[in-house]
Design an enzyme around this catalytic site. Structure first.
Site, mmCIF file in Angstrom:
data_model
loop_
_atom_site.group_PDB
_atom_site.id
_atom_site.type_symbol
_atom_site.label_atom_id
_atom_site.label_comp_id
_atom_site.label_asym_id
_atom_site.label_seq_id
_atom_site.Cartn_x
_atom_site.Cartn_y
_atom_site.Cartn_z
ATOM 1 N N HIS A 1 0.842 -1.203 0.000
ATOM 2 C CA HIS A 1 0.000 0.000 0.000
ATOM 3 C C HIS A 1 0.868 1.240 0.000
ATOM 4 O O HIS A 1 1.923 1.251 0.637
ATOM 5 C CB HIS A 1 -0.940 0.015 1.224
ATOM 6 C CG HIS A 1 -2.086 0.961 1.063
ATOM 7 N ND1 HIS A 1 -1.994 2.291 1.384
ATOM 8 C CD2 HIS A 1 -3.336 0.770 0.574
ATOM 9 C CE1 HIS A 1 -3.143 2.880 1.116
ATOM 10 N NE2 HIS A 1 -3.980 1.980 0.619
ATOM 11 N N ASP B 1 -8.031 -4.848 -0.695
ATOM 12 C CA ASP B 1 -8.534 -5.372 -1.966
ATOM 13 C C ASP B 1 -8.354 -6.872 -2.085
ATOM 14 O O ASP B 1 -9.101 -7.537 -2.807
ATOM 15 C CB ASP B 1 -7.838 -4.679 -3.132
ATOM 16 C CG ASP B 1 -8.289 -3.251 -3.250
ATOM 17 O OD1 ASP B 1 -9.501 -3.032 -3.180
ATOM 18 O OD2 ASP B 1 -7.443 -2.365 -3.389
HETATM 19 N N1 CMC Z 1 4.272 -7.129 -5.321
HETATM 20 C C1 CMC Z 1 5.622 -7.263 -5.380
HETATM 21 N N2 CMC Z 1 6.501 -6.336 -4.965
HETATM 22 C C2 CMC Z 1 5.985 -5.219 -4.480
HETATM 23 C C3 CMC Z 1 4.592 -4.991 -4.379
HETATM 24 C C4 CMC Z 1 3.734 -6.008 -4.821
HETATM 25 N N3 CMC Z 1 2.407 -5.873 -4.753
HETATM 26 N N4 CMC Z 1 4.360 -3.775 -3.845
HETATM 27 C C5 CMC Z 1 5.576 -3.241 -3.614
HETATM 28 N N5 CMC Z 1 6.540 -4.110 -3.995
HETATM 29 C C6 CMC Z 1 7.997 -3.944 -3.836
HETATM 30 C C7 CMC Z 1 8.561 -2.926 -4.804
HETATM 31 O O1 CMC Z 1 8.975 -3.547 -6.004
HETATM 32 C C8 CMC Z 1 9.718 -2.385 -3.997
HETATM 33 O O2 CMC Z 1 10.756 -3.341 -4.050
HETATM 34 P P1 CMC Z 1 12.310 -2.866 -3.995
HETATM 35 O O3 CMC Z 1 12.459 -2.117 -2.704
HETATM 36 O O4 CMC Z 1 13.089 -4.128 -4.062
HETATM 37 O O5 CMC Z 1 12.492 -1.987 -5.197
HETATM 38 C C9 CMC Z 1 9.215 -2.386 -2.565
HETATM 39 O O6 CMC Z 1 8.202 -3.410 -2.533
HETATM 40 C C10 CMC Z 1 8.612 -1.083 -2.074
HETATM 41 O O7 CMC Z 1 7.537 -0.730 -2.896
HETATM 42 P P2 CMC Z 1 7.071 0.790 -3.073
HETATM 43 O O8 CMC Z 1 7.672 1.285 -4.330
HETATM 44 O O9 CMC Z 1 7.353 1.583 -1.840
HETATM 45 O O10 CMC Z 1 5.531 0.609 -3.179
HETATM 46 P P3 CMC Z 1 4.561 1.756 -3.686
HETATM 47 O O11 CMC Z 1 4.202 2.624 -2.541
HETATM 48 O O12 CMC Z 1 5.107 2.423 -4.908
HETATM 49 O O13 CMC Z 1 3.326 0.903 -4.165
HETATM 50 C C11 CMC Z 1 1.269 -0.097 -4.331
HETATM 51 C C12 CMC Z 1 2.177 0.742 -3.434
HETATM 52 C C13 CMC Z 1 -0.077 -0.316 -3.657
HETATM 53 C C14 CMC Z 1 1.009 0.657 -5.660
HETATM 54 C C15 CMC Z 1 1.982 -1.448 -4.579
HETATM 55 O O14 CMC Z 1 2.226 -2.090 -3.365
HETATM 56 C C16 CMC Z 1 1.224 -2.330 -5.531
HETATM 57 O O15 CMC Z 1 1.359 -2.181 -6.755
HETATM 58 N N6 CMC Z 1 0.375 -3.266 -5.003
HETATM 59 C C17 CMC Z 1 -0.422 -4.117 -5.836
HETATM 60 C C18 CMC Z 1 -1.666 -3.377 -6.280
HETATM 61 C C19 CMC Z 1 -2.683 -3.245 -5.187
HETATM 62 O O16 CMC Z 1 -3.019 -4.190 -4.494
HETATM 63 N N7 CMC Z 1 -3.236 -2.034 -5.047
HETATM 64 C C20 CMC Z 1 -4.282 -1.752 -4.061
HETATM 65 C C21 CMC Z 1 -3.807 -0.903 -2.949
HETATM 66 S S1 CMC Z 1 -5.106 -0.668 -1.704
HETATM 67 C C22 CMC Z 1 -6.222 0.369 -2.503
HETATM 68 C C23 CMC Z 1 -6.711 1.528 -1.690
HETATM 69 O O17 CMC Z 1 -6.293 1.815 -0.570
HETATM 70 O O18 CMC Z 1 -7.613 2.240 -2.194
#
Ligand code: CMC
Length: 442
Positions: free
Chosen positions: A318, A376
């Protein structure tokens, strides 16, 4: 910067000094304190005083408004509405009571709750002409496309509640939207499966009535499963509001032009539709379909960890919650209850989801990055178990979020200094140049 805290909204005694290393000039920018969360630097006079704008695409560092509705502490995994913890609301309250709380600021006394319940149920039907709108759509239309159109069209039916400056009319519009959204959502579903629309039943609770309108057919009796109704109510509570997210900001921006509330909520629905916002629970189910069987999980996890592959474990992680998603904690419990109550624990896709969850919660990659299941992940599984098609998932999110949108809209209209929202920009196009007639262009 001095350390004294000021009460939220009062004249600040603290300021932030901005110094230009180009001219040596300094400006004191007021600092406003919040009830919880970071204080903000008030830059409203920045342009007048300095000739500079701030640059913050995606608004990651910008407070776009004052709001007393919802607060999130992403590090501690806290979400609260009007000061009440979401976990407490989800276990002790009902969606309709949370609607009252968000709209009015306080939990209702018994008589107030009874009046509110009667008012909402009084508005559950839609104008009979609205049925014709549905019939104009193709049967395979995405239900979110139908919702964008039909909710916007409500402004053509309820002229008596469109004066946004009249508090009573604002209230009636809010009640109409909260009451009619489940009816419209259920109609979108029924239309897509070719079944007759089911009229609302005002003897049922908000969530029971919704499930009844979705799954009853005229040919036989349909009894709503109380465990499913409770899970539905919880899903609605957990999605009711979430600070200034993309769709809420869209509703506020549309409303700042003094557009009517039905048009503003239609704008919010359009924004919610995107897979980066409301579409994630649908993506969870699509991912499970792609994985197919348990044997494929290890390969899938390998792809997720591979930096050269863009695959993500949908329903995990998240942007704001960095320890746990409090909504997911609540829904995990409901998820187990629903799977047991419906006897679908052995459904292959649901079993796959549970196995994926187990592996991911133990795997070092996910544990070290604090990637836990988000709301989700579980809502997708519950809705699938209840029999909703994936295309309806975002629609259900819209039903729940309507109260948040309309409460935020109302809060904004009631703000004495309401002005149209008008962001500025960092222009990167060509500088002024003369027009060249077509025959002289080289
Ligand atoms: N699967 C695999 N790796 C992940 C994921 C994931 N779902 N999410 C984050 N990572 C990894 C990312 O590659 C990074 O790795 P590294 O440090 O090695 O480069 C690390 O974790 C940190 O990630 P981040 O860049 O800080 O994460 P973010 O804040 O950019 O992304 C997110 C948040 C929700 C977009 C992401 O976790 C994601 O794409 N999740 C899957 C989609 C999802 O379930 N979305 C619904 C969120 S809840 C909806 C709401 O609240 O309305």
């Amino acid at each position: 910067m001095a350390n004294a805290k000021t009460a939220p909204g009062t004249t600040p005694e603290k300021s932030f000094t901005l110094t230009s290393n180009m001219t040596g000039e300094s400006w004191d920018l007021p600092v406003l304190d919040s009830t919880a969360g970071p204080s903000v630097i008030d830059v409203r006079k920045l342009y007048d005083e300095t000739d500079y704008f701030t640059y913050d695409p995606s608004f990651t560092s910008t407070g776009s408004c004052k709001s007393g509705l919802t607060f999130i502490d992403g590090d501690k995994g806290i979400l609260m509405h009007r000061g009440y913890d979401i976990k407490e609301l989800a276990s002790k309250s009902s969606f309709l009571e949370v609607c009252y709380l968000l709209l009015n600021g306080e939990l209702p006394k018994s008589a107030e709750m009874e009046t509110f319940r009667k008012t909402i149920t009084h508005h559950t039907m839609v104008h009979e002409q609205v049925h014709n709108f549905f019939r104009g759509f193709r049967r395979d239309a995405h239900p979110m496309a139908i919702m964008c159109g039909v909710v916007g069209a409500l402004s053509a039916f309820y002229h008596d509640s469109l004066d946004i400056w009249d508090p009573r009319q604002r209230e009636i519009s809010a009640h109409r939207l909260i009451a009619k959204m489940p009816t419209l959502a259920a109609m979108a579903y029924k239309y897509s499966v070719g079944q007759p629309f089911v009229y609302p039943r005002n003897d049922l609770s908000y969530s029971e009535n919704f499930l009844h309108m979705c799954f009853a057919v005229p040919a036989e009796d349909y009894k709503v499963n109380p465990i499913c109704a409770r899970a539905m109510d919880r899903i609605f509570i957990l999605h009711a509001d979430h600070e200034q997210n993309a769709s809420t900001s869209t509703v506020r921006l549309a409303g700042s032009s003094q557009a009517n509330p039905f048009a503003c909520i239609a704008a919010g629905i359009a924004c919610l539709w995107g897979p980066a916002h409301g579409g994630a629970n649908q993506a969870v189910l699509e991912m499970l379909r792609e994985i197919g069987t348990k044997d494929n999980i290890p390969d899938f996890i390998k792809r997720v960890k591979d930096k050269s592959d863009n695959t993500r474990l949908m329903g995990f992680g998240h942007r704001v919650y960095k320890n746990h998603d409090p909504r997911a904690t609540v829904l995990r419990e409901s998820c187990n209850e629903v799977l047991d109550a419906l006897g679908v624990r052995n459904d292959p896709m649901l079993a796959l989801a549970m196995e994926l969850e187990r592996i991911a919660l133990e795997d070092e990659y996910f544990v070290s990055r604090k990637l836990f299941p988000n709301v989700d992940f579980y809502s997708g599984i519950i809705l699938k178990a209840m029999g909703f098609p994936t295309s309806m998932f975002t629609v259900l999110f819209a039903v729940a979020r309507t109260v948040g949108w309309i409460s935020q809209w109302k809060e904004m209209i009631e703000e004495p200094q309401l002005r149209i929202g008008r962001p500025r920009q960092l222009y990167t196009g060509p500088a002024m140049r003369p027009y060249v007639p077509v025959d002289k262009r080289g």
